[in-house]
Scaffold this active site. Structure first.
Site, PDB file in Angstrom:
ATOM      1  N   ASP A  45      -6.285   0.529   0.277  1.00  0.00           N
ATOM      2  CA  ASP A  45      -6.504   0.735   1.703  1.00  0.00           C
ATOM      3  C   ASP A  45      -7.906   0.237   2.053  1.00  0.00           C
ATOM      4  OD1 ASP A  45      -8.157   2.616   0.582  1.00  0.00           O
ATOM      5  OD2 ASP A  45      -7.269   4.325   1.606  1.00  0.00           O
ATOM      6  N   LYS A  54       0.844  -1.205   0.000  1.00  0.00           N
ATOM      7  CA  LYS A  54       0.000   0.000   0.000  1.00  0.00           C
ATOM      8  C   LYS A  54       0.875   1.248   0.000  1.00  0.00           C
ATOM      9  CE  LYS A  54      -1.989   1.574   3.748  1.00  0.00           C
ATOM     10  NZ  LYS A  54      -2.881   1.771   4.916  1.00  0.00           N
TER      11      LYS A  54
END
Length: 211
Positions: A139, A121
């Protein structure tokens, strides 16, 4: 509507809703952004932006972080939570970037994820926002919303990342992810999505379904 058509329509709608697709974390250089993203784990961006000014004022260079007293860093970032592991990661990232990457934040996911505390991420955000490369930041907002509007039927972040890269144009990925975050905060929240007034209704496969 195919998944790719659905993705393109979602991108179009989100562009109208959020013309400015900007990262909500405040930073003035690639390493500061890396630090801010690390601090944002299990913490709001708003809180991180309250903490980083003092941190960035005291530690201005990569060498400053490499030589930092971990207890001092812990104190400065304490309110972001998990401050011990985050402080260790921040100093470790700085030292590894200095020693292995000639003082430059890596520009690819494979190298970035070798840094302490950096996962896919974070790596995707850096390559997208800093280097303008193809990226999909997965996310909690992206996991929730990409499933709700029918772009994926998957909960694993890495699988979602690669699935979305097949249907989201490479030059739209970074901005799309920032807009999804804004949309998730404003409308498509986890507990009480505002389905009745949602501008994404035409691409959502679950409009009218109680979430």
């Amino acid at each position: 509507m195919t998944k790719k058509e659905r993705a393109l329509k979602a991108i179009e709608i989100l562009k109208e809703l959020y013309p400015e697709a900007l990262c909500s974390l405040t930073a003035s250089n690639p390493f500061e952004l890396l630090v801010a993203v690390r601090l944002s784990a299990q913490c709001t961006d708003a809180r991180v932006n309250l903490v980083t000014p003092a941190l960035f004022e005291k530690y201005k260079t990569l060498d400053d972080y490499c030589n930092a007293d971990i207890k001092d860093v812990e104190q400065l970032i304490h309110s972001c939570g998990f401050y011990k592991s985050k402080a260790e990661s921040i100093i470790g990232m700085a030292q590894m970037i200095r020693d292995k990457f000639d003082g430059k934040v890596p520009d690819n996911i494979e190298d970035l994820i070798t840094l302490p505390g950096v996962g896919r991420k974070t790596a995707n955000l850096i390559v997208g926002d800093v280097y303008g490369k193809e990226s999909i930041v997965v996310d909690t907002h992206m996991i929730r919303i990409s499933n709700r509007i029918g772009l994926v039927a998957e909960k694993d972040p890495k699988k979602i990342e690669f699935a979305l890269k097949k249907i989201v144009p490479a030059d739209e990925g970074s901005d799309f992810c920032h807009r999804i975050v804004l949309f998730g905060r404003d409308t498509c929240s986890a507990r009480k999505p505002l389905c009745e007034s949602c501008k994404m209704a035409e691409v959502c496969k679950r409009v009218g379904v109680k979430k």
